[in-house]
Design a protein around this motif. Structure first.
Motif, PDB file in Angstrom:
ATOM      1  N   GLU A  12       0.968  -1.199   0.176  1.00 37.28           N
ATOM      2  CA  GLU A  12       0.014  -0.133  -0.079  1.00 37.28           C
ATOM      3  C   GLU A  12       1.066   1.326  -0.003  1.00 37.28           C
ATOM      4  N   ASP A  13       0.668   2.251  -1.089  1.00 38.55           N
ATOM      5  CA  ASP A  13       1.621   3.313  -1.162  1.00 38.55           C
ATOM      6  C   ASP A  13       1.613   4.124   0.023  1.00 38.55           C
ATOM      7  N   VAL A  14       0.514   4.164   0.662  1.00 39.84           N
ATOM      8  CA  VAL A  14       0.196   5.048   1.902  1.00 39.84           C
ATOM      9  C   VAL A  14       1.103   4.577   3.201  1.00 39.84           C
ATOM     10  N   LEU A  15       1.537   3.713   3.278  1.00 39.83           N
ATOM     11  CA  LEU A  15       2.147   3.131   4.550  1.00 39.83           C
ATOM     12  C   LEU A  15       3.634   4.241   4.709  1.00 39.83           C
ATOM     13  N   GLN A  70       1.631  -3.557  11.335  1.00 38.93           N
ATOM     14  CA  GLN A  70       0.674  -4.950  11.412  1.00 38.93           C
ATOM     15  C   GLN A  70       1.092  -5.977  12.257  1.00 38.93           C
ATOM     16  N   VAL A  71       0.420  -6.465  13.315  1.00 37.36           N
ATOM     17  CA  VAL A  71       0.995  -7.516  14.051  1.00 37.36           C
ATOM     18  C   VAL A  71       0.029  -8.922  13.860  1.00 37.36           C
ATOM     19  N   ILE A  72       0.651  -9.683  13.466  1.00 36.65           N
ATOM     20  CA  ILE A  72      -0.069 -11.163  13.170  1.00 36.65           C
ATOM     21  C   ILE A  72       0.172 -11.735  14.617  1.00 36.65           C
ATOM     22  N   PHE A  73      -0.932 -12.021  15.379  1.00 32.65           N
ATOM     23  CA  PHE A  73      -0.766 -12.669  16.596  1.00 32.65           C
ATOM     24  C   PHE A  73      -1.328 -14.341  16.264  1.00 32.65           C
ATOM     25  N   VAL A  74      -0.191 -15.219  16.746  1.00 33.92           N
ATOM     26  CA  VAL A  74      -0.519 -16.583  16.597  1.00 33.92           C
ATOM     27  C   VAL A  74      -0.632 -17.159  17.790  1.00 33.92           C
ATOM     28  N   ASP A  75      -1.953 -17.551  18.156  1.00 30.56           N
ATOM     29  CA  ASP A  75      -2.373 -18.373  19.328  1.00 30.56           C
ATOM     30  C   ASP A  75      -2.161 -19.823  18.959  1.00 30.56           C
ATOM     31  N   THR A  76      -1.576 -20.421  20.114  1.00 30.61           N
ATOM     32  CA  THR A  76      -1.299 -21.799  20.081  1.00 30.61           C
ATOM     33  C   THR A  76      -1.838 -22.582  21.009  1.00 30.61           C
ATOM     34  N   PRO A  77      -1.804 -23.793  20.974  1.00 27.16           N
ATOM     35  CA  PRO A  77      -2.231 -24.692  22.035  1.00 27.16           C
ATOM     36  C   PRO A  77      -1.177 -24.728  23.242  1.00 27.16           C
ATOM     37  N   GLN A 185       9.310  -3.933  19.068  1.00 26.20           N
ATOM     38  CA  GLN A 185      10.281  -4.964  18.816  1.00 26.20           C
ATOM     39  C   GLN A 185      10.081  -5.593  17.687  1.00 26.20           C
ATOM     40  N   LEU A 186       9.378  -5.283  16.857  1.00 26.84           N
ATOM     41  CA  LEU A 186       9.163  -5.770  15.392  1.00 26.84           C
ATOM     42  C   LEU A 186      10.147  -5.172  14.273  1.00 26.84           C
ATOM     43  N   PRO A 187      10.407  -5.980  13.391  1.00 26.78           N
ATOM     44  CA  PRO A 187      11.304  -5.198  12.385  1.00 26.78           C
ATOM     45  C   PRO A 187      10.112  -4.454  11.632  1.00 26.78           C
ATOM     46  N   LEU A 188      11.147  -3.606  10.790  1.00 23.58           N
ATOM     47  CA  LEU A 188      10.499  -2.723   9.659  1.00 23.58           C
ATOM     48  C   LEU A 188       9.726  -4.001   8.520  1.00 23.58           C
ATOM     49  N   GLY A 189       8.562  -3.588   8.011  1.00 23.60           N
ATOM     50  CA  GLY A 189       8.156  -4.578   7.034  1.00 23.60           C
ATOM     51  C   GLY A 189       6.779  -4.214   6.516  1.00 23.60           C
ATOM     52  N   PRO A 190       6.009  -4.822   5.469  1.00 24.27           N
ATOM     53  CA  PRO A 190       4.931  -4.697   5.046  1.00 24.27           C
ATOM     54  C   PRO A 190       3.661  -5.029   5.810  1.00 24.27           C
ATOM     55  N   ARG A 191       2.557  -4.667   4.933  1.00 24.60           N
ATOM     56  CA  ARG A 191       1.243  -5.409   5.788  1.00 24.60           C
ATOM     57  C   ARG A 191       1.170  -6.533   4.684  1.00 24.60           C
ATOM     58  N   TYR A 192       1.089  -7.904   5.518  1.00 24.89           N
ATOM     59  CA  TYR A 192       0.949  -9.060   5.113  1.00 24.89           C
ATOM     60  C   TYR A 192      -0.640  -9.087   4.543  1.00 24.89           C
TER      61      TYR A 192
END
Ligand SMILES: Nc1nc2c(ncn2[C@@H]2O[C@H](COP(=O)(O)OP(=O)(O)OP(=O)(O)O)[C@@H](O)[C@H]2O)c(=O)[nH]1
Ligand SMILES: [Mg+2]
Length: 317
Positions: A12-15, A70-77, A185-192
């Motif tokens: 997204e160009d606007v990021l 954008q944070v992608i939280f991954v819930d696990t058992p 703490q997250l690296p620079l990166g795009p929207r996934y």
């Protein structure tokens, strides 16, 4: 390493140029509040929660999209000592999430000192974690400040380089503060994922889980753990302006079937009513829910049955 080629990219160009993103795996023993934290950040119920250990059985993603991150939280058992193939599947699912994550969030329970399981999980993270690690000292509302200080020292000692933050998943402001620290703490990166996508789970899966949640909340001891739910029908009924859903509730023994159905079917009715209300809230539609209780002997120990029920075991090496 995360296989980013699997994930569609939505540039997204606007990021802003300092946009941060990444996968954050919530890992810990059962019942520490991983799913409650995930839901707090998602702002809605994505993963089911109960007061019983071993509630979550799958890896569940929830995306939090902000203007600059954008944070992608991954819930696990919850990681535990497995007693059957379902347990092995659950532990393998959680273990796999550790090397895949950009940040491992080790969730622990402030109301208890570290247990043997916590030590084992810390060792797993030390060995398999690829990037940074943080410790979320959850349920801080249950202890005094003196006890919290003791727990802080005890849990910090498990992973010396990890930043530890006390939190209470049930208090909104508290989880928001932790979110800001995670993002930093997250690296620079795009929207996934597209900004409006909140989870990778489909509606049928969440419906089945909401039914299982009621069974976990309303029944005791071993019965809920022997339950698997599968949605078999999910249809629009435009003439009635509702969605018709039919689901199978599998148990391992006739006696468990009797407990779920209850006297004159009263227990099943209570489960169905509460689940329907939750489903209606999620779908924002009127729902007609039909439940069928069936026996599948020892399904938790049978690899083929597990696969059929959506618990696909990782390939043996
Ligand atoms: N008092 C208090 N209770 C909490 C907090 N966070 C979670 N809980 C409760 O702890 C219980 C377990 O929460 P879950 O989110 O299901 O725990 P989990 O770690 O996902 O558990 P598994 O899926 O079994 O691994 C539930 O009864 C929650 O309401 C908290 O910050 N404070
Ligand atoms: Mg959970």
């Amino acid at each position: 390493m995360t296989d980013y080629s699997e994930i569609p990219l939505f540039p997204e160009d606007v990021l802003p140029s300092d946009h941060r993103s990444g996968f954050v795996a919530l890992v810990g023993k059962p019942n520490v509040g991983k799913s409650t934290l995930l839901n707090a950040w998602a702002g809605q119920k994505i993963a089911i929660v109960s007061q019983k250990p071993q509630t979550t059985r799958h890896r569940i993603r929830a995306m939090v999209t902000l203007p600059d991150a954008q944070v992608i939280f991954v819930d696990t058992p919850g990681i535990h000592e497995p007693r059957h193939k379902l347990g092995e599947f659950m532990v393998a699912t959680a273990t796999r999430a550790v090397p895949d994550a950009d940040l491992v969030l080790f969730v622990v329970d402030a109301s208890q000192p570290p247990s043997k399981e916590d030590h084992l999980i810390a060792e797993l993270i030390r060995k398999k974690g690829r990037a940074s690690t943080m410790i979320a000292l959850n349920k801080m509302d249950l202890v005094t400040s003196d006890v919290l200080e003791i727990r802080h020292t005890e849990y910090s000692a498990l992973l010396k380089d990890a930043l530890l933050m006390p939190v209470s998943a049930t208090q909104e402001d508290s989880s928001e503060e932790l979110l800001s620290t995670i993002i930093a703490q997250l690296p620079l990166g795009p929207r996934y994922y597209p900004a409006d996508q909140v989870t990778d789970q489909d509606e049928r899966f969440i419906v089945a889980e909401l039914i299982r949640e009621q069974i976990l909340q309303q029944l005791h001891q071993e019965v809920p753990h022997a339950v698997a739910v599968m949605v078999v029908d999910f249809k629009e009924r435009p003439e009635k302006d509702l969605i018709y859903i039919s689901a199978n509730v599998f148990v391992e023994r006739e006696s468990q079937k009797g407990i779920i159905i209850g006297e004159s079917g009263r227990q099943l009715k209570r489960i169905g009513k509460a689940a329907r209300q939750e489903i209606e809230q999620m779908l924002e539609r009127r729902v007609y829910l039909e439940l069928w209780v069936k026996v599948k002997k020892k399904w938790r120990k049978d690899e083929n049955e597990l696969r059929r029920l959506g618990y696909a075991l990782p390939k043996k090496r």
